[in-house]
Design a protein around this motif. Structure first.
Motif, PDB file in Angstrom:
ATOM      1  N   ILE B  94       0.958  -1.034   0.134  1.00  0.00           N
ATOM      2  CA  ILE B  94       0.043  -0.078  -0.165  1.00  0.00           C
ATOM      3  C   ILE B  94       0.925   1.196   0.017  1.00  0.00           C
ATOM      4  O   ILE B  94       0.776   2.120  -0.792  1.00  0.00           O
ATOM      5  N   LEU B  95       1.874   1.243   0.773  1.00  0.00           N
ATOM      6  CA  LEU B  95       2.796   2.356   1.037  1.00  0.00           C
ATOM      7  C   LEU B  95       3.631   2.621  -0.326  1.00  0.00           C
ATOM      8  O   LEU B  95       3.517   3.885  -0.983  1.00  0.00           O
ATOM      9  N   ALA B  96       3.913   1.616  -1.067  1.00  0.00           N
ATOM     10  CA  ALA B  96       4.614   1.941  -2.349  1.00  0.00           C
ATOM     11  C   ALA B  96       3.697   2.420  -3.391  1.00  0.00           C
ATOM     12  O   ALA B  96       4.006   3.180  -4.253  1.00  0.00           O
ATOM     13  N   ALA B  97       2.512   1.903  -3.527  1.00  0.00           N
ATOM     14  CA  ALA B  97       1.455   2.158  -4.398  1.00  0.00           C
ATOM     15  C   ALA B  97       1.121   3.610  -4.125  1.00  0.00           C
ATOM     16  O   ALA B  97       1.008   4.396  -5.112  1.00  0.00           O
ATOM     17  N   ASN B  98       0.680   3.890  -2.966  1.00  0.00           N
ATOM     18  CA  ASN B  98       0.390   5.361  -2.685  1.00  0.00           C
ATOM     19  C   ASN B  98       1.432   6.323  -3.008  1.00  0.00           C
ATOM     20  O   ASN B  98       1.225   7.396  -3.610  1.00  0.00           O
ATOM     21  N   LEU B  99       2.871   5.940  -2.707  1.00  0.00           N
ATOM     22  CA  LEU B  99       3.934   6.936  -3.008  1.00  0.00           C
ATOM     23  C   LEU B  99       4.147   6.984  -4.487  1.00  0.00           C
ATOM     24  O   LEU B  99       4.456   7.742  -5.074  1.00  0.00           O
ATOM     25  N   ILE B 100       4.121   5.777  -5.381  1.00  0.00           N
ATOM     26  CA  ILE B 100       4.041   5.776  -6.603  1.00  0.00           C
ATOM     27  C   ILE B 100       3.228   6.860  -7.212  1.00  0.00           C
ATOM     28  O   ILE B 100       3.359   7.287  -8.273  1.00  0.00           O
ATOM     29  N   GLY B 101       1.882   6.557  -6.782  1.00  0.00           N
ATOM     30  CA  GLY B 101       0.843   7.469  -7.323  1.00  0.00           C
ATOM     31  C   GLY B 101       0.980   8.928  -7.085  1.00  0.00           C
ATOM     32  O   GLY B 101       0.493   9.674  -7.830  1.00  0.00           O
ATOM     33  N   MET B 102       1.943   9.286  -6.278  1.00  0.00           N
ATOM     34  CA  MET B 102       2.314  10.853  -6.091  1.00  0.00           C
ATOM     35  C   MET B 102       3.407  11.326  -6.929  1.00  0.00           C
ATOM     36  O   MET B 102       3.527  12.281  -6.813  1.00  0.00           O
ATOM     37  N   VAL B 103       4.133  10.335  -7.794  1.00  0.00           N
ATOM     38  CA  VAL B 103       5.239  10.992  -8.637  1.00  0.00           C
ATOM     39  C   VAL B 103       4.761  11.913  -9.662  1.00  0.00           C
ATOM     40  O   VAL B 103       3.725  11.442 -10.511  1.00  0.00           O
ATOM     41  N   GLU B 223      -0.242  15.177   0.906  1.00  0.00           N
ATOM     42  CA  GLU B 223      -0.807  13.711   0.358  1.00  0.00           C
ATOM     43  C   GLU B 223       0.256  12.534   0.757  1.00  0.00           C
ATOM     44  O   GLU B 223       0.139  11.661   0.652  1.00  0.00           O
ATOM     45  N   LEU B 224       1.562  13.283   0.404  1.00  0.00           N
ATOM     46  CA  LEU B 224       2.773  12.051   0.687  1.00  0.00           C
ATOM     47  C   LEU B 224       2.572  11.760   2.309  1.00  0.00           C
ATOM     48  O   LEU B 224       2.609  10.582   2.633  1.00  0.00           O
ATOM     49  N   LEU B 225       2.117  12.659   3.275  1.00  0.00           N
ATOM     50  CA  LEU B 225       1.855  12.223   4.527  1.00  0.00           C
ATOM     51  C   LEU B 225       0.680  11.242   4.746  1.00  0.00           C
ATOM     52  O   LEU B 225       0.849  10.471   5.331  1.00  0.00           O
ATOM     53  N   VAL B 226      -0.230  11.609   3.783  1.00  0.00           N
ATOM     54  CA  VAL B 226      -1.487  10.611   3.828  1.00  0.00           C
ATOM     55  C   VAL B 226      -1.274   9.459   3.247  1.00  0.00           C
ATOM     56  O   VAL B 226      -1.629   8.339   3.796  1.00  0.00           O
ATOM     57  N   ALA B 227      -0.413   9.518   2.087  1.00  0.00           N
ATOM     58  CA  ALA B 227       0.063   8.149   1.611  1.00  0.00           C
ATOM     59  C   ALA B 227       0.623   7.218   2.478  1.00  0.00           C
ATOM     60  O   ALA B 227       0.339   5.981   2.481  1.00  0.00           O
ATOM     61  N   CYS B 228       1.608   7.855   3.354  1.00  0.00           N
ATOM     62  CA  CYS B 228       2.204   6.904   4.373  1.00  0.00           C
ATOM     63  C   CYS B 228       1.299   6.603   5.469  1.00  0.00           C
ATOM     64  O   CYS B 228       1.349   5.451   5.927  1.00  0.00           O
ATOM     65  N   LEU B 229       0.638   7.648   5.980  1.00  0.00           N
ATOM     66  CA  LEU B 229      -0.288   7.109   7.213  1.00  0.00           C
ATOM     67  C   LEU B 229      -1.342   6.274   6.821  1.00  0.00           C
ATOM     68  O   LEU B 229      -1.828   5.573   7.581  1.00  0.00           O
TER      69      LEU B 229
END
Lengths: 167, 249
Positions: B94-103, B223-229
């Protein structure tokens, strides 16, 4: 919302399970054991090093105690040696003193007896001289011939009384 | 111009049908594959040296591992260690998916913004946890729905409430992640649209497009925070459910 179209559900769920499954097996059988292995090795290394350090510290402490003990012993021994030597020397000095003083006393006694003998002899000589002088004086003045023995006796008597009177 | 929700459209890159089921390889599946590859590179690359004194990369991998290991230990207890690889996989995925989505620029697809995906994960967790509960406690696990020390007439109300709250777990778990992702990405798209619209007007108004742009910058941070959170929340809630199944109340 495009997410609510039922047509998109199936392919996504299928690929989710496939890819999640692959990732799960990768992490379970490859990544996680590797990481936990490294972490455990590090933990062991730290624990081992700490144990080693503790052992070395204990060794150092033991060495310090042994050193202190031996130092204490040496100090004690030195005190004993000093005490013994002092007593020995004192006894030696006393003995030497005794010997010396005995010798000196003996010499003093001998000298005293010699003095006494010399004094006796001198006194005897004085008497002889006195007897002769006395005889000479009497014969010269009175023309009498005195018996030397009587004179000597009289002088001896006289000196004795003088000696007694004086002392 | 694309609408703010168009970013969530699924496009079939490789159409595929097996036994009447549509299992086309879509842009969503592509994002999942990218996530898998990124995590594999991250972990294999980080652990390639297995150094006693780790470098930055290895430290990063180890930090992720220890973070989740500690979380599992704290919330699910010693019995929960068995399920650590699953929780760890879930979190990293989930973390990687969320962070990749933020690129930015690459405009990747964020598959966690799809309720089908998040619900599938949440439902899998729910089923798994429930099975673990029954496997551990047998039918005594049903006692989980009966609060201790309540009088019988309150049970009539409390037991249904407990059951409903238990059954709603996969919904709340999946909707939380889904809604957060959708809201964040939609907001970014909307404000991105403002930048373009204001810029197109020209003149003084074009200079005004700096404002929504600055907002996007701040929002990206958020959103980066939310992605990790959200990855963390999903993982820790899974741990809590697991703890309930293993130890009941």
């Amino acid at each position: 919302m495009p997410q609510l179209d039922p047509a998109v559900f199936m392919p996504q769920i299928f690929w989710l399970f496939v890819i999640f499954g692959v990732l799960y097996f990768f992490i379970t059988y490859s990544a996680a054991p590797k990481i936990s292995d490294v972490l455990k090795k590090r933990q062991d290394k730290i624990a081992y090093d700490l144990g080693e350090a503790e052992a070395l510290q204990a060794k150092a402490e033991a060495a310090r105690l042994a050193y202190e003990k031996s130092q204490e012993e040496a100090r004690h021994n030195a005190a004993v040696v000093v005490l013994n030597k002092r007593e020995e020397l004192k006894a030696y000095a006393d003995a030497e003193y005794q010997k010396l003083s005995d010798g000196l006393n003996a010499k003093a006694d001998e000298a005293q007896s010699r003095i006494d003998a010399a004094k006796e002899k001198a006194l005897g000589d004085v008497r002889t001289v006195a007897t002769e002088v006395c005889c000479d004086i009497v014969s010269h003045i009175a023309g009498l011939k005195l018996d030397k023995k009587d004179v000597s006796k009289a002088i001896a008597k006289k000196t004795e009384t003088i000696g007694k009177g004086k002392s | 111009m694309a609408g703010p929700l168009d970013q969530f459209i699924i496009t079939n890159t490789v159409p595929l049908q097996v036994a009447g089921y549509d299992i086309s390889f879509t842009n969503s599946a592509g994002a999942m594959l990218a996530t898998l590859v990124v995590i594999m590179i991250f972990m294999i690359g980080g652990m390639r040296k297995k150094a006693l004194v780790p470098g930055r990369w290895q430290s990063g991998v180890e930090m992720c591992y220890e973070f989740i290991a500690k979380m599992v230990g704290d919330t699910a207890g010693v019995d929960g260690r068995k399920y650590f690889p699953f929780i760890f996989t879930l979190f990293m995925f989930i973390l990687a998916a969320n962070l990749i989505g933020m690129v930015p620029w690459l405009h990747p697809f964020t598959f966690t913004s799809h309720i089908a995906v998040t619900f599938a994960m949440a439902f899998f967790v729910f089923i798994g946890v429930t099975l673990i509960g029954f496997a551990t406690h047998g039918f005594k696990f049903l006692g989980f729905f009966v609060p201790h020390g309540a009088p019988w007439y309150l049970m009539l109300i409390l037991v249904p409430i407990e059951i409903i709250s238990y059954l709603s777990r996969p919904i709340s778990l999946s909707v939380r992640l889904f809604a957060n992702m959708v809201a964040g990405h939609t907001m970014l798209q909307v404000f991105g649209g403002f930048v373009v619209s204001l810029g197109a007007l020209g003149g003084v108004l074009a200079a005004g497009s700096v404002l929504p742009f600055a907002f996007i910058v701040a929002l990206t941070g958020l959103e980066l925070l939310v992605a990790c959170l959200q990855a963390y929340v999903f993982a820790i809630l899974t741990c809590l459910y697991l703890n309930d199944a293993l130890h009941m109340h």
